[in-house]
Design a protein around this motif. Structure first.
Motif, PDB file in Angstrom:
ATOM      1  N   LEU A   1       0.946  -1.063  -0.182  1.00  0.00           N
ATOM      2  CA  LEU A   1       0.210   0.049  -0.207  1.00  0.00           C
ATOM      3  C   LEU A   1       0.869   1.090   0.026  1.00  0.00           C
ATOM      4  O   LEU A   1       1.840   1.665   0.743  1.00  0.00           O
ATOM      5  CB  LEU A   1      -0.833  -0.086   1.016  1.00  0.00           C
ATOM      6  CG  LEU A   1      -2.000  -1.147   1.452  1.00  0.00           C
ATOM      7  CD1 LEU A   1      -2.395  -1.339   2.680  1.00  0.00           C
ATOM      8  CD2 LEU A   1      -3.038  -1.135   0.336  1.00  0.00           C
ATOM      9  N   LEU A   2       0.463   2.400  -0.891  1.00  0.00           N
ATOM     10  CA  LEU A   2       1.350   3.200  -1.106  1.00  0.00           C
ATOM     11  C   LEU A   2       1.179   4.371   0.083  1.00  0.00           C
ATOM     12  O   LEU A   2      -0.130   4.921   0.163  1.00  0.00           O
ATOM     13  CB  LEU A   2       1.293   3.954  -2.439  1.00  0.00           C
ATOM     14  CG  LEU A   2       2.070   5.446  -2.712  1.00  0.00           C
ATOM     15  CD1 LEU A   2       3.551   4.719  -2.735  1.00  0.00           C
ATOM     16  CD2 LEU A   2       1.627   5.746  -4.139  1.00  0.00           C
ATOM     17  N   ARG A   3       2.051   4.832   0.709  1.00  0.00           N
ATOM     18  CA  ARG A   3       1.796   5.826   1.843  1.00  0.00           C
ATOM     19  C   ARG A   3       2.608   7.042   1.349  1.00  0.00           C
ATOM     20  O   ARG A   3       3.687   7.096   1.057  1.00  0.00           O
ATOM     21  CB  ARG A   3       2.377   5.403   3.226  1.00  0.00           C
ATOM     22  CG  ARG A   3       1.254   4.071   3.472  1.00  0.00           C
ATOM     23  CD  ARG A   3      -0.201   4.720   3.812  1.00  0.00           C
ATOM     24  NE  ARG A   3      -0.716   3.533   4.399  1.00  0.00           N
ATOM     25  CZ  ARG A   3      -2.007   3.184   3.693  1.00  0.00           C
ATOM     26  NH1 ARG A   3      -1.918   3.366   2.398  1.00  0.00           N
ATOM     27  NH2 ARG A   3      -2.598   2.146   4.129  1.00  0.00           N
ATOM     28  N   TRP A   4       2.032   8.282   1.789  1.00  0.00           N
ATOM     29  CA  TRP A   4       2.679   9.460   1.791  1.00  0.00           C
ATOM     30  C   TRP A   4       2.646  10.300   2.943  1.00  0.00           C
ATOM     31  O   TRP A   4       1.286  10.757   3.155  1.00  0.00           O
ATOM     32  CB  TRP A   4       1.921  10.440   0.503  1.00  0.00           C
ATOM     33  CG  TRP A   4       2.673  11.755   0.325  1.00  0.00           C
ATOM     34  CD1 TRP A   4       3.712  12.301   1.164  1.00  0.00           C
ATOM     35  CD2 TRP A   4       2.128  12.849  -0.382  1.00  0.00           C
ATOM     36  NE1 TRP A   4       3.978  13.691   0.411  1.00  0.00           N
ATOM     37  CE2 TRP A   4       2.963  14.011  -0.491  1.00  0.00           C
ATOM     38  CE3 TRP A   4       0.815  12.955  -1.258  1.00  0.00           C
ATOM     39  CZ2 TRP A   4       2.722  15.163  -1.169  1.00  0.00           C
ATOM     40  CZ3 TRP A   4       0.524  14.163  -1.824  1.00  0.00           C
ATOM     41  CH2 TRP A   4       1.358  15.142  -1.588  1.00  0.00           C
ATOM     42  N   GLN A   5       3.819  10.442   3.545  1.00  0.00           N
ATOM     43  CA  GLN A   5       3.887  11.256   4.758  1.00  0.00           C
ATOM     44  C   GLN A   5       4.630  12.651   4.417  1.00  0.00           C
ATOM     45  O   GLN A   5       5.817  12.734   4.200  1.00  0.00           O
ATOM     46  CB  GLN A   5       4.700  10.407   5.885  1.00  0.00           C
ATOM     47  CG  GLN A   5       4.613  10.915   7.180  1.00  0.00           C
ATOM     48  CD  GLN A   5       5.166  10.235   8.390  1.00  0.00           C
ATOM     49  OE1 GLN A   5       5.973   9.199   7.905  1.00  0.00           O
ATOM     50  NE2 GLN A   5       5.091  10.373   9.629  1.00  0.00           N
ATOM     51  N   THR A   6       4.009  13.577   5.015  1.00  0.00           N
ATOM     52  CA  THR A   6       4.701  14.804   4.754  1.00  0.00           C
ATOM     53  C   THR A   6       5.654  15.242   5.799  1.00  0.00           C
ATOM     54  O   THR A   6       5.807  14.351   6.532  1.00  0.00           O
ATOM     55  CB  THR A   6       3.351  15.909   4.773  1.00  0.00           C
ATOM     56  OG1 THR A   6       2.818  15.832   6.113  1.00  0.00           O
ATOM     57  CG2 THR A   6       2.356  15.773   3.883  1.00  0.00           C
ATOM     58  N   SER A   7       6.411  16.311   5.589  1.00  0.00           N
ATOM     59  CA  SER A   7       7.534  16.618   6.551  1.00  0.00           C
ATOM     60  C   SER A   7       6.993  16.963   7.772  1.00  0.00           C
ATOM     61  O   SER A   7       7.805  16.862   8.768  1.00  0.00           O
ATOM     62  CB  SER A   7       8.224  17.861   5.921  1.00  0.00           C
ATOM     63  OG  SER A   7       7.399  18.967   5.548  1.00  0.00           O
ATOM     64  N   ASP A   8       5.764  17.400   8.003  1.00  0.00           N
ATOM     65  CA  ASP A   8       5.074  17.807   9.333  1.00  0.00           C
ATOM     66  C   ASP A   8       4.582  16.252  10.002  1.00  0.00           C
ATOM     67  O   ASP A   8       3.976  16.387  11.104  1.00  0.00           O
ATOM     68  CB  ASP A   8       4.372  18.558   9.369  1.00  0.00           C
ATOM     69  CG  ASP A   8       2.858  18.332   8.460  1.00  0.00           C
ATOM     70  OD1 ASP A   8       2.990  17.392   7.831  1.00  0.00           O
ATOM     71  OD2 ASP A   8       2.177  19.312   8.143  1.00  0.00           O
ATOM     72  N   GLY A   9       4.740  15.137   9.402  1.00  0.00           N
ATOM     73  CA  GLY A   9       4.228  13.733  10.042  1.00  0.00           C
ATOM     74  C   GLY A   9       2.978  13.544   9.537  1.00  0.00           C
ATOM     75  O   GLY A   9       2.512  12.363   9.674  1.00  0.00           O
ATOM     76  N   GLN A  10       2.384  14.308   8.842  1.00  0.00           N
ATOM     77  CA  GLN A  10       1.011  13.941   8.330  1.00  0.00           C
ATOM     78  C   GLN A  10       0.585  13.055   7.307  1.00  0.00           C
ATOM     79  O   GLN A  10       1.623  13.122   6.175  1.00  0.00           O
ATOM     80  CB  GLN A  10       0.020  15.334   7.857  1.00  0.00           C
ATOM     81  CG  GLN A  10      -0.116  16.478   9.171  1.00  0.00           C
ATOM     82  CD  GLN A  10      -0.801  15.805  10.340  1.00  0.00           C
ATOM     83  OE1 GLN A  10      -2.108  15.187  10.028  1.00  0.00           O
ATOM     84  NE2 GLN A  10      -0.467  15.865  11.381  1.00  0.00           N
ATOM     85  N   PHE A  11      -0.165  12.104   7.142  1.00  0.00           N
ATOM     86  CA  PHE A  11      -0.200  11.248   5.909  1.00  0.00           C
ATOM     87  C   PHE A  11      -1.514  12.033   5.200  1.00  0.00           C
ATOM     88  O   PHE A  11      -2.516  12.213   5.662  1.00  0.00           O
ATOM     89  CB  PHE A  11      -0.640   9.861   6.589  1.00  0.00           C
ATOM     90  CG  PHE A  11       0.495   9.003   7.079  1.00  0.00           C
ATOM     91  CD1 PHE A  11       1.165   8.449   6.192  1.00  0.00           C
ATOM     92  CD2 PHE A  11       0.641   8.999   8.363  1.00  0.00           C
ATOM     93  CE1 PHE A  11       2.280   7.513   6.666  1.00  0.00           C
ATOM     94  CE2 PHE A  11       1.884   8.274   8.951  1.00  0.00           C
ATOM     95  CZ  PHE A  11       2.557   7.788   7.925  1.00  0.00           C
ATOM     96  N   ILE A  12      -1.107  11.840   3.703  1.00  0.00           N
ATOM     97  CA  ILE A  12      -2.059  12.165   2.836  1.00  0.00           C
ATOM     98  C   ILE A  12      -2.930  10.780   2.392  1.00  0.00           C
ATOM     99  O   ILE A  12      -2.206   9.934   1.806  1.00  0.00           O
ATOM    100  CB  ILE A  12      -1.432  12.759   1.618  1.00  0.00           C
ATOM    101  CG1 ILE A  12      -0.623  14.001   1.944  1.00  0.00           C
ATOM    102  CG2 ILE A  12      -2.374  13.232   0.616  1.00  0.00           C
ATOM    103  CD1 ILE A  12      -1.360  15.168   2.750  1.00  0.00           C
ATOM    104  N   PRO A  13      -4.273  10.758   2.328  1.00  0.00           N
ATOM    105  CA  PRO A  13      -4.811   9.429   1.994  1.00  0.00           C
ATOM    106  C   PRO A  13      -4.579   9.395   0.546  1.00  0.00           C
ATOM    107  O   PRO A  13      -4.682  10.172  -0.243  1.00  0.00           O
ATOM    108  CB  PRO A  13      -6.555   9.960   2.517  1.00  0.00           C
ATOM    109  CG  PRO A  13      -6.331  10.929   3.333  1.00  0.00           C
ATOM    110  CD  PRO A  13      -5.298  11.793   3.002  1.00  0.00           C
ATOM    111  N   PRO A  14      -4.448   8.169   0.412  1.00  0.00           N
ATOM    112  CA  PRO A  14      -4.131   7.727  -1.137  1.00  0.00           C
ATOM    113  C   PRO A  14      -5.301   7.965  -1.928  1.00  0.00           C
ATOM    114  O   PRO A  14      -5.132   8.274  -3.079  1.00  0.00           O
ATOM    115  CB  PRO A  14      -4.046   5.946  -1.012  1.00  0.00           C
ATOM    116  CG  PRO A  14      -3.654   5.854   0.298  1.00  0.00           C
ATOM    117  CD  PRO A  14      -4.467   6.919   1.263  1.00  0.00           C
ATOM    118  N   ASP A  15      -6.703   8.056  -1.468  1.00  0.00           N
ATOM    119  CA  ASP A  15      -7.721   8.357  -2.329  1.00  0.00           C
ATOM    120  C   ASP A  15      -7.718   9.864  -2.923  1.00  0.00           C
ATOM    121  O   ASP A  15      -8.448  10.344  -3.775  1.00  0.00           O
ATOM    122  CB  ASP A  15      -9.003   8.035  -1.853  1.00  0.00           C
ATOM    123  CG  ASP A  15      -9.463   8.547  -0.263  1.00  0.00           C
ATOM    124  OD1 ASP A  15      -8.493   9.286   0.010  1.00  0.00           O
ATOM    125  OD2 ASP A  15     -10.234   8.534   0.131  1.00  0.00           O
TER     126      ASP A  15
END
Length: 724
Positions: free
Chosen positions: A509-523
């Motif tokens: 599962l692809l995950r994108w965590q921003t520099s501030d630790g927040q995760f952007i939902p894949p959808d």
């Protein structure tokens, strides 16, 4: 142009006319000389000099100021070498005698309209257009113009007036202003009262000859058809000059100014005395230069038409539409205005299935329908391929009026009726100081929203639509940066065999965590990646990373352990999808059964034949195929029967909650029965409790995944979860 009694210089019988050829192509030099071989003008032969660059041409002109004509190529050392040479000749060398004929073999590098108007050139032609006859004609005209300029140097005041007129008239872009300028300068040149008129004969435009401009006694004739001119002498003189295409110098002066495409101007001026040789020479130079200025004006108007008009449908193009919006918003608003973009549904499909000519016919028919059925106050333009723009009063431009345009079928292709629907975006112009570009951008946002969610309807622009579009663009920019900076990660969620708890594989599962630790939902970001063309590159990275991870598990998990990779439609449409997938598998030392591809029902339903062929090829290598989120999309038995599906994934919406009691659990049971009939295995998503696991196992589900077993884990935590 004039009678034969124009005075000639004594030396003209023996001194050759010097012609400078400036072109970087030696063949052009030889063919030009061959074409002009044996030509004499006014009894004098031609002598040629060659320059193969603009710099070389400038050096020759510095050394010899007696060149009559220069044939200059536009594109040499650079795209504007010829134009730069023209400027250097006129400005640095202060040489205004030599006549300049610009030639180009690359029409795409034609000078811009302001260059054509401002530069003092004698002629401008493409090399293919400049046939031998036209070359001879251009050279002869240029030489005579040069000779006349040289002869008239003694009459400095008259010459200065001619040059001033040429310079000033060369800057006009409006035909009426240009004609009025001719009248003014002609009166000043001949030092007479301003009793002068200009008649236009614009035959290609379908207009009869008419009085375009007038001064003094004739000023009240402006706009009058030539046939209605009350004075017989004037009417007959102008008619004769336009028909015979030459000057008439009796009973007043009547001069002829030829243009392009058989268009012409004629000037009549009251002349109380006999014309002198000096007057003739001045008039000849004046007419020659004004004729060139007239052709330049026509060229400018043609360029302007190309810049602001669509030639196919005869409507303004995007530039013309923006200009009209800008003009309208700059005027005091008495009534509210509205702007619409009307997009023809499925036009590209019709254009490709039928042919381009049929597509052109559709566009022409729609253009005619829009202009004829909408209000006369509507300004209609074609702003792109199959998108039309409309600007009008808000009461005249409503969704109902737009839909009414397409209510009846169009009679096309031998009068066969064709129904066409359209999707529109509409914006009401308010008092906010927005420019035309921003207005068009906002209505484009509304159109895009309509195309995605309200096909065949009209969507009004709302500020939140623009905000959402801006947010998507910002998110896409951040996604590109995250991808290039390797800030995207894969997490893995295990598959568990329900009856004994054995781990059989994992979904990446692809995950994108921003520099501030927040995760952007894949959808949120996966659809953006698909729409922007990022998905192929992103898919390659996901595949390589997932296979490398599976390769690292060799010896720690059973050989049947599989890694499941989600595949998008844009990836499947790649011609080398199968070859690329198998190459990546082999490079990691894996085999096909170590990999499972997960497709959604919408992907599988897009092109069943093409998808089926590729999946069958993968199946021959042992790669298994799972249909993800089954039951929530385009559920169809044809998909199951036509595609080589190995496993159905039961969507979490049929699993989560109190599974044993909820009515939706019956859907999960139905899916399991369906899978059994098609000899497919099942795996359930979203298992959160032991009760759900037991209910699914008892119903016949083989595998499951969900928070009950494990959340998605990064590589290190998954390794820890597997244990020693």
């Amino acid at each position: 142009m004039f009678a034969d009694d124009v005075e000639k210089t004594a030396s003209s019988a023996s001194v050759p006319w010097k012609i400078l050829i400036v072109d970087d192509d030696p063949d052009v030099h030889s063919t030009t000389k061959l074409a002009l071989k044996g030509l004499s003008v006014d009894g004098c032969p031609l002598a040629f000099a060659d320059a193969y660059s603009a710099a070389e041409g400038l050096d020759l002109l510095k050394q010899d100021k007696d060149f009559s004509v220069a044939l200059v190529d536009v594109v040499m050392e650079s795209d504007n070498s010829g134009l730069d040479l023209v400027q250097d000749i006129r400005d640095k060398l202060n040489n205004h005698r030599i006549r300049l004929i610009l030639r180009t073999g690359q029409p795409g590098y034609a000078p811009e309209s302001d260059t054509i108007r401002l530069y003092d050139i004698n002629d401008y032609k493409t090399k293919s257009e400049l046939t031998r006859v036209r070359l001879l004609t251009s050279i002869a005209i240029a030489i005579r113009s040069y000779s006349q300029i040289k002869q008239l140097e003694a009459n400095r005041n008259g010459l200065e007036e001619v040059l001033a007129a040429t310079s000033e008239l060369g800057r006009f872009s409006d035909l009426k202003a240009f004609a009025s300028g001719i009248a003014s300068h002609l009166c000043a040149l001949l030092k007479v009262d301003r009793d002068c008129l200009i008649c236009a004969d614009l035959k290609p435009l379908g207009n009869a000859a008419y009085i375009l401009a007038a001064e003094g006694y004739y000023s009240h004739w402006i706009g009058m058809p030539l046939a209605a001119v009350p004075e017989t002498q004037v009417r007959q003189q102008l008619t004769s000059v336009l028909n015979n295409k030459q000057h008439a110098l009796h009973d007043g002066l009547c001069l002829y100014f030829p243009g392009t495409d058989n268009q012409a101007l004629a000037a009549f001026i009251k002349w109380p005395r006999a014309i002198t040789a000096s007057d003739r020479r001045l008039l000849e130079v004046f007419c020659s230069n004004i004729s060139v200025a007239f052709e330049n004006l026509q060229l400018y108007r043609s360029i302007e038409q190309l810049a602001y008009q669509d030639p196919l449908v005869g409507l303004p193009n995007r530039n013309g539409f923006l200009a009209e919006i800008e003009h309208q918003i700059s005027q005091p608003a008495q009534t509210a205005k509205a702007v619409a973009l009307v997009d023809l549904d499925n036009f590209s499909y019709m254009n490709s299935v039928l042919d381009d000519a049929f597509g052109d016919e559709i566009l022409q028919a729609v253009a005619q329908r829009l202009t004829s059925q909408l209000s006369d106050n509507c300004f209609v333009a074609r702003v792109s391929g199959d998108v039309f723009g409309v600007l009008s009063h808000v009461d005249d431009l409503t969704p109902e009026r737009i839909e009414a345009v397409f209510a009846e079928p169009f009679a096309l292709h031998r009068n066969e009726p064709l129904r066409i629907s359209a999707t529109s975006g509409l914006i009401i112009l308010d008092q906010k100081p927005l420019g035309a570009t921003d207005i068009l951008k906002n209505v484009g946002v509304a159109l895009k929203q309509a195309k995605h969610f309200h096909r065949g309807k009209t969507v009004f622009f709302a500020p939140e639509l623009a905000d959402a579009a801006r947010d998507r663009m910002q998110l896409l920019s951040r996604l590109r940066t995250a991808f290039s900076d390797e800030h995207l990660k894969l997490h893995f969620q295990p598959f568990i065999r329900l009856h004994d708890g054995v781990t059989t594989g994992a979904e990446c599962l692809l995950r994108w965590q921003t520099s501030d630790g927040q995760f952007i939902p894949p959808d949120q970001f996966i659809p953006l990646a698909e729409q922007s063309g990022m998905m192929v590159a992103l898919g390659h990275w996901i595949t390589r990373t997932a296979l490398r991870w599976r390769s690292g598990l060799v010896g720690r998990v059973d050989d049947a352990f599989r890694v499941a990779i989600n595949v998008s439609l844009v990836q499947l449409k790649e011609d080398d999808f199968v070859e690329s997938m198998m190459r990546n598998i082999q490079e990691q030392g894996l085999q096909g059964h170590h990999v499972e591809l997960e497709l959604t029902e919408s992907v599988a339903a897009d092109d069943v034949i093409d998808v089926s062929q590729k999946l069958k090829q993968l199946g021959k290598h042992g790669v298994s195929i799972a249909l993800d989120d089954f039951g929530t999309g385009y559920s169809s038995l044809s998909i199951l029967s036509n595609l080589p599906i190995d496993r159905l994934k039961i969507d979490r919406s049929f699993v989560s909650g109190n599974a044993a009691d909820q009515p939706r659990f019956s859907m999960a049971q139905t899916i399991m029965e369906l899978a059994g009939n098609f000899q497919m295995r099942t795996i359930a998503e979203g298992i959160e409790t032991e009760e759900q696991r037991v209910a699914l196992q008892e119903a016949g589900c083989q595998e499951g995944q969900g928070y009950f077993f494990s959340r998605p884990l990064d590589e290190q935590r998954f390794d820890e979860w597997l244990g020693p």
